[in-house]
Enzyme design. Structure first.
Site, PDB file in Angstrom:
ATOM      1  N   ASP A   1      -4.688  11.784 -11.081  1.00  0.00           N
ATOM      2  CA  ASP A   1      -3.869  10.683 -10.578  1.00  0.00           C
ATOM      3  C   ASP A   1      -4.672   9.379 -10.498  1.00  0.00           C
ATOM      4  O   ASP A   1      -4.692   8.702  -9.476  1.00  0.00           O
ATOM      5  CB  ASP A   1      -3.278  11.049  -9.211  1.00  0.00           C
ATOM      6  CG  ASP A   1      -2.060  10.193  -8.860  1.00  0.00           C
ATOM      7  OD1 ASP A   1      -1.562   9.470  -9.752  1.00  0.00           O
ATOM      8  OD2 ASP A   1      -1.613  10.242  -7.706  1.00  0.00           O
TER       9      ASP A   1
ATOM     10  N   GLY B   1      -0.057   7.335   0.288  1.00  0.00           N
ATOM     11  CA  GLY B   1      -0.386   7.814  -1.047  1.00  0.00           C
ATOM     12  C   GLY B   1       0.541   8.945  -1.409  1.00  0.00           C
ATOM     13  O   GLY B   1       1.467   9.274  -0.670  1.00  0.00           O
TER      14      GLY B   1
ATOM     15  N   LYS C   1      -6.652  10.775   6.321  1.00  0.00           N
ATOM     16  CA  LYS C   1      -5.461  11.064   5.518  1.00  0.00           C
ATOM     17  C   LYS C   1      -4.793  12.313   6.051  1.00  0.00           C
ATOM     18  O   LYS C   1      -5.402  13.372   6.163  1.00  0.00           O
ATOM     19  CB  LYS C   1      -5.869  11.243   4.054  1.00  0.00           C
ATOM     20  CG  LYS C   1      -4.744  11.750   3.191  1.00  0.00           C
ATOM     21  CD  LYS C   1      -5.041  11.583   1.729  1.00  0.00           C
ATOM     22  CE  LYS C   1      -4.584  10.230   1.248  1.00  0.00           C
ATOM     23  NZ  LYS C   1      -4.688  10.021  -0.165  1.00  0.00           N
TER      24      LYS C   1
END
Ligand code: NAG
Ligand code: NAG
Ligand code: NAG
Ligand code: NAG
Ligand code: NAG
Ligand code: NAG
Ligand code: NAG
Ligand code: NAG
Ligand code: NAG
Ligand code: NAG
Length: 814
Positions: free
Chosen positions: A647, A527, A552
């Protein structure tokens, strides 16, 4: 005349060979006398095609010591067989298959006893061959093919295969224990069309088709074969004039260089064309459906006499993958508990007894179920009739198993019920009759029985069977509930912050996460903030209490202190909404900043919308749009601290196992922006989804998310990317521009091309497009809030005519 045609159609392949000698497929030659042995370490068990893509030989039947002669894809981990020998049951270990010159292929058992052969061949076999297409066969002394798997298909057709016959082409695999057996579903080439039908087993009586290909030019050009064109990837009907009429025009084109392809008539009756990426580094590899028929198998064919797709007394529900899910109505259970593919029987006796017909009324109740129907099982229709009369009439009538009431009509239905399915968009109600709890006839042990005859025994038997099922069910429920409670407790204990704060987020050590991901081995995606890895973390002390997570690893250095990072993470951790990906924990050690999220099995919306697989259905897309809207509304208005996502794009929307949409990566923008002022910041977000104010030094508000949502909504409606330079025509390249052009010119239908489902729901499609245009207004103050967006999407408030979204920029010149 006919022989002339036959002669011509014989000539065509010869012409092809003459014209294209170089396209001859490479093959492995197998000499007479070669053999393979089932399950023997010392002898080969299969032959390979030259490329090694396919194997032909013995493959062990799961959970048994017997073997089937099959062809399978050898280079992929999932065992996928494309042909199997249905003429015999699985053979024992040690059986031997040999290429002989006088009897073709022969299987003998380990003692040399004869089991099977391809039959006496007129001319002598000189060798066997195995082509890269997956075709295994025998060639004779005149260079003719005397037998081949492509000519004896089972349930699968491969690229390059053409089956020249009228009648049965494919037969689905048998379900249950008979692995080499034949199923109920068949694909026929008949009356110049391709049809899918069920047959009543045993025997071959055919029910009416549940799918027929269009026969537009059928009257003039009879069909001679069904084939799979290697270069166009179409499944086609070959006409007598040599023309190929495709069944699947307009499928997504994938190259057979890069993908394995097959089309299989599945055990549940759906005919599916699949692709599988050949490239090992292509991420998660699996068979993906690229086309299938029929679109809704549960609708069936109402002229059919048989049980329908699912079996008697069952209900067919279409799954998200368009495969049928079969269920028993409440009060019914599977005929054979260990065979998912049998029908259902009521767990009570129906009770047409001589004793006292009027008393039956007190023993039964009606269970009201919305949206289900068995359209072919009526025995009586009453009209005009009221709802209460309808129910009463069914209760009094010992023949009646189900009553359907709608309008002023009452349909009474009898057992066995067939073609059951869910029916949406109806105003009718189903009433399923079932015995009142506790009113079963008494068990044989009790004093008042005994006086009855044989019938009593049958009833007692069914009561015993029923009650044991009921007990099992209760037991399973209790165990499940207990487990759930313990698990819940563990989870909440584990995720308690060590400082004692009332949050459910856990602080991890870097080492723990390194272990959980096996050294950051399996990458789930990349990402804008870093790489996401799959991992599993322990949620209790037991060895088997691990749960899958997505971890992440943030790749950017944060300006703010450790303390601020933690504050922000806690803000994210306090969000609880079903349309937001749940944050479970974090790690903040030196340079390492990691976030631990729940794992969602169905990947990103981007893959779902733009991937190689079939387009998601209209209903699914509508649901996803509404889900994302709800998630955003929560972030903007319902959180204790307002969160601007910044986003929103399909890569940041994840899908759970039921294809429910959840927003991910929220709150991260704030983390990165914290110490910067947004006026001089580098532009956040992703091109194509970014609101114009990012370029204009205007304040950043929640309206930037509304803008991105508008773009996303258009993508969901049209199943295409917001910017697509490969699409035909400059005017279509930018989705937002094109959508507004279509709206202005009243050609909204062009946006969804041939999506029948969407077109039949045109009002909603139009409303959604209008909402999207409101969202992408260049002037942020014109964009509605997410709350208003939701009200408009749900149709609660009227959507007014949207103005041109780009008044400042010149409208693209065409
Ligand atoms: C297999 O036999 C065919 C003739 O039938 C021949 O053309 C081909 O070259 C042979 N292939 C191999 C790999 O030997
Ligand atoms: C039930 O199904 C199982 C598995 O298919 C089979 O082995 C068994 O014989 C069936 N029982 C009956 C009573 O048909
Ligand atoms: C499997 O089914 C086939 C027909 O489809 C039948 O001939 C065969 O006997 C069955 N085998 C077993 C073990 O039931
Ligand atoms: C289909 O073919 C069968 C026999 O081949 C024939 O009896 C039947 O009338 C045909 N049906 C149609 C609609 O042409
Ligand atoms: C249902 O069966 C009838 C009669 O054979 C046929 O005309 C019709 O096309 C079938 N429906 C479908 C969806 O195939
Ligand atoms: C596949 O389809 C294309 C286009 O219709 C055609 O030109 C080609 O001959 C077909 N290939 C085969 C092997 O039939
Ligand atoms: C279906 O109809 C379309 C156009 O109407 C035609 O191009 C196509 O070849 C037909 N398919 C079959 C299998 O007849
Ligand atoms: C496989 O995919 C990787 C990454 O997508 C690419 O770099 C590589 O060239 C591909 N290999 C082949 C043989 O296509
Ligand atoms: C039959 O099913 C109904 C509804 O699910 C349930 O209330 C009843 O207890 C069941 N009866 C038996 C004997 O299992
Ligand atoms: C749903 O019902 C409405 C009115 O009852 C009807 O106009 C519409 O065509 C139906 N839609 C579908 C998909 O059956």
């Amino acid at each position: 005349m006919a022989s002339l045609f036959r002669g011509l159609s014989r000539l065509i392949p010869i012409l092809c060979i003459l014209l294209f000698p170089h396209i001859a497929i490479s093959q492995t030659n197998i000499t007479v006398g070669s053999f393979i042995v089932a399950g023997d370490d010392k002898a080969p068990g299969h032959w390979l095609s030259p490329s090694g893509d396919f194997a032909f030989g013995f493959s062990q039947v799961e959970n048994s010591d017997s073997f089937l002669l099959t062809t399978w894809f050898d280079k992929i981990p999932e065992k996928t067989s494309v042909w199997l020998n249905r003429e015999i049951d699985p053979v024992p270990r040690g059986s031997r298959l040999e290429v002989t010159s006088d009897r073709g292929l022969v299987i003998n058992d380990h003692k040399g006893g004869f089991l099977w052969s391809t039959g006496t061949v007129v001319s002598r076999v000189t060798h066997g061959f195995f082509e890269d297409s997956g075709n295994f066969g025998l060639r004779d002394e005149y260079f003719e093919t005397s037998w081949e798997t492509f000519d004896n298909p089972t349930d699968t057709i491969l690229p390059g295969q053409e089956i020249r016959k009228n009648g049965v082409i494919l037969i689905s695999r048998g379900s249950g224990s008979n692995v080499s057996g034949e199923g109920r579903f068949r694909l026929y080439l008949k009356n110049r069309t391709v049809q899918l039908k069920t047959v009543n087993l045993p025997g071959s009586y055919e029910n009416e088709p549940y799918y027929s290909s269009n026969g537009s030019d059928a009257s003039t050009n009879p069909a001679t074969a069904v084939g799979f064109n290697r270069s166009t990837r179409y499944i086609y009907i070959l006409r007598q004039n040599g023309v190929q009429s495709p069944l699947n025009l307009g499928i997504k084109v994938v190259s057979s260089q890069d993908y394995y392809l097959r089309a299989t008539l599945e055990f549940d009756g759906v005919f599916i064309q699949y692709s599988y990426p050949k490239n090992v580094s292509a991420g998660k590899r699996k068979w993906s459906a690229i086309w299938l028929v029929p679109d809704n198998i549960c609708v069936g064919n109402l002229t059919t006499k048989g049980s329908g797709v699912c079996g008697y007394n069952r209900i067919c529900k279409l799954g998200v993958n368009k495969r049928p899910k079969c269920q028993c109505p409440r009060g019914f259970s599977l005929l054979n508990q260990s065979d998912e593919y049998t029908g259902c029987i009521p767990n009570f006796s129906q009770g047409c007894r001589v004793v006292d017909p009027s008393s039956s009324q007190d023993e039964f109740v009606l269970d009201e179920v919305a949206n289900i129907n068995w359209p072919t099982s009526d025995y009586e229709r009453l009209q005009p009739f009221g709802e209460d009369d309808c129910k009463d009439s069914c209760l009094r009538d010992c023949m009646c198993a189900v009553a359907i009431f709608g309008g002023d009509m009452c349909w009474k239905k009898k057992l066995p019920l067939s073609n059951g399915r869910y029916e949406f968009n109806t105003s009718s109600k189903a009433f399923v009759k079932m015995r009142k709890y506790g009113s079963e006839p008494q068990s044989p042990g009790s004093p008042s029985s005994g006086s009855n005859d044989d019938n009593a025994l049958i009833i007692a038997g069914s009561v015993l069977l029923g009650s044991s099922v009921f007990l099992n069910f209760m037991l399973m429920g209790a165990v499940g509930l207990g487990f759930f409670l313990i698990y819940q407790k563990k989870l909440s204990r584990i995720f308690m912050d060590e400082s004692g704060l009332d949050v459910n987020i856990r602080c991890f050590k870097y080492r723990e996460l390194e272990d959980a991901t096996n050294g950051f081995k399996e990458e789930l995606g990349r990402g804008s903030f870093g790489i996401v890895y799959r991992g599993d973390i322990e949620v209790g002390n037991g060895s088997n209490s691990r749960t899958e997570v997505a971890i992440k690893k943030l790749d950017r250095l944060f300006q703010e202190s450790e303390r601020e990072f933690k504050t922000e993470v806690l803000v994210i951790g306090q969000t609880h909404h079903k349309n937001l990906v749940r944050l479970l924990g974090y790690c903040n050690e030196g340079q390492n900043r990691l976030l631990v999220y729940e794992y969602l099995s169905n990947g990103t919306l981007a893959c779902f919308l733009f991937g190689d697989e079939m387009k998601p259905s209209w209903e699914q897309r509508v649901q996803i749009a509404v889900d994302v809207g709800k998630g955003l509304l929560y972030l903007h208005e319902e959180c204790s601290t307002q969160i601007i996502h910044c986003d929103i794009k399909p890569q940041n929307i994840l899908l759970d196992e039921n294809y429910g949409a959840k927003i991910s990566d929220f709150g991260l923008a704030k983390l990165l922006l914290l110490s910067q002022t947004h006026t001089n910041t580098a532009i956040r977000g992703t091109r194509g989804y970014v609101a114009p104010e990012w370029f204009r030094n205007s304040p950043i508000t929640v309206k930037v998310d509304v803008y991105s949502f508008g773009v996303l909504l258009l993508e969901i409606l049209c199943c295409r990317r917001s910017v697509d330079i490969e699409i035909g025509g400059e005017d279509k390249m930018i989705l937002a521009d094109w959508a507004y052009d279509c709206y202005r010119e009243k050609t909204i239908d062009a946006l969804v091309e041939n999506d029948e489902e969407a077109l039949s729901d045109f009002k909603r499609l139009e409303r959604f497009v209008m909402v999207a245009i409101w969202c992408i207004q260049e002037d942020p103050s014109l964009r509605p809030t997410m709350k208003k967006v939701m009200l408009m999407l749900e149709g609660i408030i009227q959507v007014s005519i949207p103005p041109c979204p780009f008044p400042f920029s010149t409208i693209s010149t065409v």
